[in-house]
Design an enzyme around this catalytic site. Structure first.
Site, mmCIF file in Angstrom:
data_model
loop_
_atom_site.group_PDB
_atom_site.id
_atom_site.type_symbol
_atom_site.label_atom_id
_atom_site.label_comp_id
_atom_site.label_asym_id
_atom_site.label_seq_id
_atom_site.Cartn_x
_atom_site.Cartn_y
_atom_site.Cartn_z
ATOM 1 N N LYS A 119 91.716 -12.097 -79.766
ATOM 2 C CA LYS A 119 90.525 -12.822 -79.336
ATOM 3 C C LYS A 119 90.643 -13.267 -77.882
ATOM 4 O O LYS A 119 89.658 -13.249 -77.138
ATOM 5 C CB LYS A 119 90.301 -14.026 -80.253
ATOM 6 C CG LYS A 119 89.971 -13.648 -81.694
ATOM 7 C CD LYS A 119 89.902 -14.862 -82.594
ATOM 8 C CE LYS A 119 89.593 -14.455 -84.030
ATOM 9 N NZ LYS A 119 89.565 -15.611 -84.951
ATOM 10 N N SER A 174 86.351 -17.632 -89.070
ATOM 11 C CA SER A 174 86.698 -18.196 -87.760
ATOM 12 C C SER A 174 85.475 -18.552 -86.927
ATOM 13 O O SER A 174 85.613 -18.810 -85.744
ATOM 14 C CB SER A 174 87.572 -17.207 -86.982
ATOM 15 O OG SER A 174 86.882 -16.000 -86.737
#
Length: 413
Positions: A336, A293
């Site tokens: 996140k 990511s």
């Protein structure tokens, strides 16, 4: 006596069976709720494999005729409701995990932590330290400061430790100074806990070239991932440091290849790659980092470095990039986003394919952050780069002359 491996595993299975039947007998019901804590720490060794025993216990196709040596009769466990907890799914044996319904619980928001503290943590610590009703009070602003300045976690364990410290020191003040009540406010909080341990300065810094804030998923909640890059004279080498896993190293290499292949589109001289060495660093090098990511953040950092365009500090990004510049979906968007919210980030760039995950993010976080969905790296650059144009000396002189003329005309009028 010599035992074979099959005999050892059978003993482990019988021990597990016996424990379960004993607990059912103790509670007096045939449909209790069983809580099995931290099943991810279960492992096999020379004594046997307990996962095989748990497999028979948790599998509804097998536990209807559960039998052990305690009663030596078949017992139906289908009515028993089993709940297991774990910090990481990866360490649970796959056959066992396949029979579980996984419910993921992410970190708390700041207001959720404050409500938990007010309803549960503070009353419990007041009781543990022997404080009487009305002798201790802590304001909501003080709790907000504790959450943001003294703890950095997905849960509330450290928050409870700080509250326990406040209660103990309040007891000392009452006994030593003879005061009737201690009120902890935002102003006097430093007298109890000292200066704040955490200063979220990521979103407060000025725009800088080659420095990008990424987002990472961790087993205990999300975290920010600062990516730094510098260039120096060399022969075209790419240096990567920060204790990275193989997946993240591949992301860095893919990002570098994409930037190099599209150098002309970004206004980068292709000869630079043969004359410079680029160092990409992920701070906190003692902490292992891996995951698919970080590609978008690394790509933006490289383009910012090679074009001398700074990146906005209040923006964080997540997503993997392909060699064609497309952004792939990621996991853990909720965790996140919570990490970005805790550190003062204002905008989050994420893959467009993850728009369906926005419904899982708490309302408080969605209202505080601006979410920007992207499909390509070019879209990320449009939001991330702070394009600062410095006029040349001739242009500056013309602007000054024009301003002077306008000023004289206004005076004459």
């Amino acid at each position: 006596m010599r035992l074979k491996l099959e005999d050892i595993e059978e003993l482990m299975l019988e021990r597990c069976r016996e424990k379960i039947i004993q607990e059912i007998r103790n509670c007096g019901y045939n449909n209790p709720l069983f809580m099995i804590d931290e099943i991810d720490k279960m492992g096999s060794d020379f004594r046997g494999d307990p996962s095989s025993a748990m497999l028979e216990v948790l599998d509804p196709e097998q536990n209807f005729s559960f039998r052990d040596l305690y009663i030596d009769l078949p017992f139906d466990l289908c009515k028993v409701f089993f709940i297991t907890t774990a910090n990481m799914l990866g360490t649970i044996p796959p056959p066992l995990r396949d029979r579980m319904e996984v419910i993921e619980l992410s970190g708390y928001t700041r207001m959720e932590k404050i409500k938990i503290a007010q309803k549960f943590l503070i009353p419990r610590q007041i009781d543990h330290t022997g404080l009487r009703d009305g002798e201790f009070e802590i304001t909501e602003d003080a709790l907000k400061t504790i959450v943001s300045g003294y703890t950095y976690e997905a849960g509330v364990r450290n928050l409870e430790r700080q509250i326990a410290s406040l209660c103990r020191k309040s007891v000392m003040r009452i006994l030593e100074n003879g005061v009737d009540k201690v009120i902890v406010t935002e102003e006097n909080l430093g007298e109890f806990l000292g200066p704040p341990h955490l200063i979220p300065d990521v979103a407060r810094r000025d725009p800088q070239v080659g420095i990008v804030t990424g987002l990472a998923w961790t087993p205990v909640g999300g975290d920010i991932l600062v990516i730094e890059s510098i260039r120096m004279k060399g022969s075209g080498k790419v240096i990567v440091t920060g204790l990275l896993g193989s997946v993240m190293e591949e992301s860095v290499q893919a990002a570098f290849s994409y930037v190099r292949s599209k150098a002309g589109d970004f206004g980068i001289d292709s000869d630079m790659f043969e004359q410079l060495d680029i160092h990409i660093h992920f701070p906190e090098g003692a902490i292992p980092k891996d995951g698919p990511s970080a590609g978008v953040a690394v790509t933006v950092a490289l383009i910012s470095l090679l074009t001398d365009q700074p990146v906005y500090p209040d923006l964080a990004m997540t997503g993997e990039v392909t060699l064609q510049g497309k952004v792939l979906p990621i996991g853990g968007l909720k965790e996140k986003s919570l990490a970005a919210y805790r550190t003062g980030i204002k905008r989050v760039v994420f893959p467009k394919d993850n728009e369906k995950d926005l419904v899982e993010i708490p309302k408080e976080v969605r209202q505080s952050l601006e979410f920007i969905a992207i499909e390509t790296v070019d879209e990320a650059l449009g939001h991330a780069l702070a394009k600062i144009i410095v006029p040349s000396s001739e242009v500056m002189e013309a602007i000054e002359n024009l301003a002077t003329q306008n000023g004289e005309e206004n005076i004459d009028n």
